[in-house]
Design an enzyme around this catalytic site. Structure first.
Site, mmCIF file in Angstrom:
data_model
loop_
_atom_site.group_PDB
_atom_site.id
_atom_site.type_symbol
_atom_site.label_atom_id
_atom_site.label_comp_id
_atom_site.label_asym_id
_atom_site.label_seq_id
_atom_site.Cartn_x
_atom_site.Cartn_y
_atom_site.Cartn_z
ATOM 1 N N HIS A 115 5.942 1.713 -52.260
ATOM 2 C CA HIS A 115 5.870 0.646 -51.268
ATOM 3 C C HIS A 115 7.241 0.070 -50.947
ATOM 4 O O HIS A 115 7.407 -0.566 -49.906
ATOM 5 C CB HIS A 115 4.918 -0.447 -51.739
ATOM 6 N N HIS A 275 -2.303 9.497 -55.619
ATOM 7 C CA HIS A 275 -3.643 9.127 -56.063
ATOM 8 C C HIS A 275 -4.125 9.962 -57.249
ATOM 9 O O HIS A 275 -5.293 9.871 -57.630
ATOM 10 C CB HIS A 275 -4.618 9.210 -54.892
#
Length: 744
Positions: A115, A275
């Site tokens: 991020h 993920h």
């Protein structure tokens, strides 16, 4: 001004009016805040005021380390392996105030690094992890960054220990790498070199929405935006506008990742790789969450999203509102993400917080609980995860990764390195022992210097040949400007090094006047070839150097024509890139929609030309005085596209005079718009009505805007001629050397 630009300014005005109408007075009618920052501000009264202040960002006044601080030198003193060892220990050192999921902080540090870097946008080169901006608003309080504040706080003891030998910007990315390594993944490498800033970036356009998570349709998803909703890194994991549709979500995923310079394979690898680790958090309704860090109380000490649900952390954590764990080994690298994705049929369900997610139909309880080793769960996925199965293009890539785990690991390693290093700039900025040897196309490589460089005498001889070539001062200066001014301070791309102005796509840009550029470059190439053929001691000069040197010669001639004898500084060492070393699809984003320095703008420009000028100046890292002196000098020399006379307020074009300023500020001239577009203006004699000059919005703003006028008045003064030439040469040299990180 285009209708779109006019709508933009009108919207800003309405927003400001709503803000002012919402204010209240104190009972006494006096200002309740007795200090300089209180009360109504200039932008409350004049919401369309030109943001010249953006050129003052990240000045030495905001930097506590001082101008003498050399981050590259400090980084080289870093005990790199000791730092990595401390980071490895941190991964499993769970703290009571924020317990680690699965006993390992690795997944949340991967998210932190992702991020940090993932705000990068290819369109303007802004965003990304290169400045450590995740520490500041708005990023530190974006809904998509919920609880990342805890990750940085966990890192603080290590940052404190190593001090300024590693920046926050570098530490956040390195921590993500170490997290991956400790969870069994082999990364592609790491390069340091990111220097911290000390205040929020104000120049990044994140969108005009005034509410978090406002949805943008693809039709309204204008460049340079990189996220489909305000406050997200990419896309809503529940689907566009929470529609729970993997197919429509795939369209948004493809668009957003492309705007970050990622292709379909890189996109699938990043989603699948990211993920593979960790989980999302949605233990209860989001109403339990407190304010974000910027809005939190003083005693929260910079931490936000405090939850009153249960313990507020661990099993009771509320983040995105989703409650998904993707794999059987969420703290260990595996191929379980793709195995689970294709093994099960998926049914839509809701998290405890009410968010749309998916559960394996008739799936076994094989997924570990993050905090209770006795509990197991069914496999779960996000809507956007299922996009990798149900979009036909993503599905083919995903199946290949399913069947070939090594290909998946290789693709993720390369995509992760690209994600985290895209805005670091050229390889000459890379620091540290883990810099990959492989040169990658997206790094915009240039060849290494493999020959002796020219000296001052050689440079003087080359300039003499340039001036005798028949090329005009305007052509020489304009070509050098076109070459160097592609630089972008955000991702450090562009610039004169590489001489890519002779390559596709730059050679064909309208702003570069292809016919003129071709003529100039042919002449300069002949001069370069003759020198290299006849030079002694193996000396050579690159075309990139000759282009800049020719521009310098033009500036010196222009100064001479104005009565000034100057020598423009020159540092050889540029090299020439090949077309094979140039990613044309990526470089097309460097083409300017407007370049006020050349009085150029494309039709239908989305913002007023003067706003685009400030944006261009900010990308070039110019200050307001540097912007002002460059405009005045380049107008006097006249490097306008197609030789347009707009803003050439002089009867001595080609001479480096202050005429632009003196004539613009001359009150005997009255200015009026030349048409309904308000893009071009006529300056007529106030008494006779005779046409004297024409100018654009970019030209007239230096007499209209109070800040720029104040600067223009400095150079219009009778005693400013020497200062003007000196300042112009300094600003010119800065632009020519913006990409010369090897000189630092």
């Amino acid at each position: 001004m285009s209708p779109r630009a006019r709508r933009c300014t009108d919207r800003c005005a309405r927003m400001s009016e709503r803000s002012m109408n919402a204010t209240t007075e104190t009972p006494t009618g006096k200002c309740p805040v007795a200090h300089g920052t209180g009360g109504t501000q200039n932008r409350d009264w004049w919401p369309n005021q030109l943001r010249v202040d953006l050129l003052n960002l990240h000045s030495p006044k905001s930097d506590p380390l001082g101008a003498a601080f050399d981050y590259r030198a400090e980084f080289k003193k870093l005990d790199y392996e000791a730092l990595k060892n401390d980071l490895r220990k941190l991964m499993t050192d769970s703290q009571d105030w924020w317990p680690a999921d699965f006993g390992n902080y690795g997944p949340q540090f991967v998210r932190m690094a992702w991020h940090s870097a993932g705000t990068y946008r290819l369109a303007d080169g802004r965003g990304g992890g290169g400045r450590g901006q995740q520490r500041f608003a708005p990023l530190n309080s974006w809904p998509d960054n919920v609880n990342i504040d805890k990750s940085r706080r966990l890192l603080w003891p290590i940052k404190q220990k190593y001090g300024q030998k590693i920046s926050w910007a570098d530490l956040m990315i390195l921590t993500g790498n170490v997290a991956l390594e400790t969870m069994g993944f082999r990364t592609f490498g790491f390069a340091g070199g990111r220097e911290d800033t000390w205040e929020p970036d104000q120049d990044v356009f994140w969108g005009s929405e005034t509410a978090w998570l406002s949805h943008r349709t693809l039709e309204k998803f204008d460049a340079p935006l990189g996220a489909t909703e305000m406050g997200l890194i990419y896309v809503n994991p529940e689907g566009p506008d929470r529609n729970g549709d993997p197919i429509s979500a795939a369209k948004f995923i493809r668009e957003t990742f492309a705007r970050m310079a990622m292709n379909d394979e890189e996109t699938v690898a990043l989603i699948g790789g990211g993920h593979t680790f960790g989980k999302t958090h949605g233990a209860a309704a989001e109403s339990h969450k407190g304010p974000d860090p910027e809005a939190a109380a003083l005693e929260a000490q910079g931490l936000g999203w405090a939850s009153n649900y249960g313990t507020g952390h661990g099993a009771d954590t509320i983040g995105s509102g989703l409650e998904v764990t993707w794999t059987q080994t969420p703290a260990q690298w595996s191929n379980f993400f793709f195995e689970n994705l294709f093994k099960y049929e998926w049914v839509q369900t809701r998290s405890p917080a009410g968010a749309i997610q998916w559960e394996a139909k008739d799936g076994p309880d094989i997924i570990p609980d993050a905090h209770n080793p006795e509990k197991k769960h069914k496999p779960t996925m996000l809507t956007t995860d299922l996009s990798l199965r149900f979009d036909p293009i993503y599905e083919k890539i995903s199946r290949r990764f399913l069947e070939n785990p090594q290909a998946f690991a290789e693709a993720f390693a390369r995509a992760w390195f690209k994600l985290t290093h895209r805005d670091l700039g050229p390889r000459s900025r890379y620091l540290g022992p883990e810099v990959p040897r492989e040169v990658l196309l997206w790094q915009d490589p240039v060849p290494a210097v493999d020959h002796p460089l020219i000296d001052d005498a050689d440079a003087a001889a080359l300039k003499a040949k340039v001036l005798a070539s028949g090329l005009t001062v305007s052509e020489l200066v304009g070509t050098a400007w076109a070459s160097a001014s592609t630089f972008r301070g955000g991702d450090k791309r562009g610039g004169a090094n590489g001489a890519r102005i002779r390559l596709a796509p730059q050679k064909d840009w309208a702003v570069n006047q292809p016919e003129q550029i071709d003529k100039v470059l042919k002449a300069l190439t002949r001069i370069q070839g003759e020198f290299n053929l006849n030079a002694s001691d193996g000396k050579k000069v690159s075309l990139a150097d000759v282009i800049v040197l020719a521009g310098n010669a033009g500036v010196e001639e222009a100064a001479k024509a104005a009565g000034h004898d100057v020598s423009v500084p020159f540092a050889p060492g540029r090299t020439d890139a090949s077309q094979a070393e140039t990613d044309a699809d990526s470089f097309k984003w460097l083409e300017p929609a407007a370049d006020g320095f050349r009085n150029y703008q494309k039709d239908g420009l989305a913002v007023p030309a003067e706003v685009a000028l400030i944006d261009k100046a900010q990308l070039l890292t110019l200050t307001a005085p540097e912007l002002t002196v460059l405009i005045g000098g380049l107008r006097a020399i006249n490097i306008n596209v197609d030789g347009a006379k707009h803003g050439v307020f002089t009867d001595k074009p080609g001479a480096l005079t202050t005429d632009f300023f003196t004539n613009l500020l001359d009150m005997s001239t009255q200015w009026k718009a030349a048409g309904e577009s308000n893009d071009v203006y006529e300056g007529r004699d106030r008494q006779t009505g005779e046409l004297k000059w024409t100018g654009t919005r970019v030209d007239l703003v230096f007499g209209s805007n109070s800040i720029l006028r104040a600067l223009a008045e400095v150079y219009a003064a009778s005693d400013a001629k020497d200062k003007f030439v000196t300042d112009f040469v300094a600003a010119w040299t800065k632009v020519m050397n913006l990409d010369r990180f090897d000189l630092a």
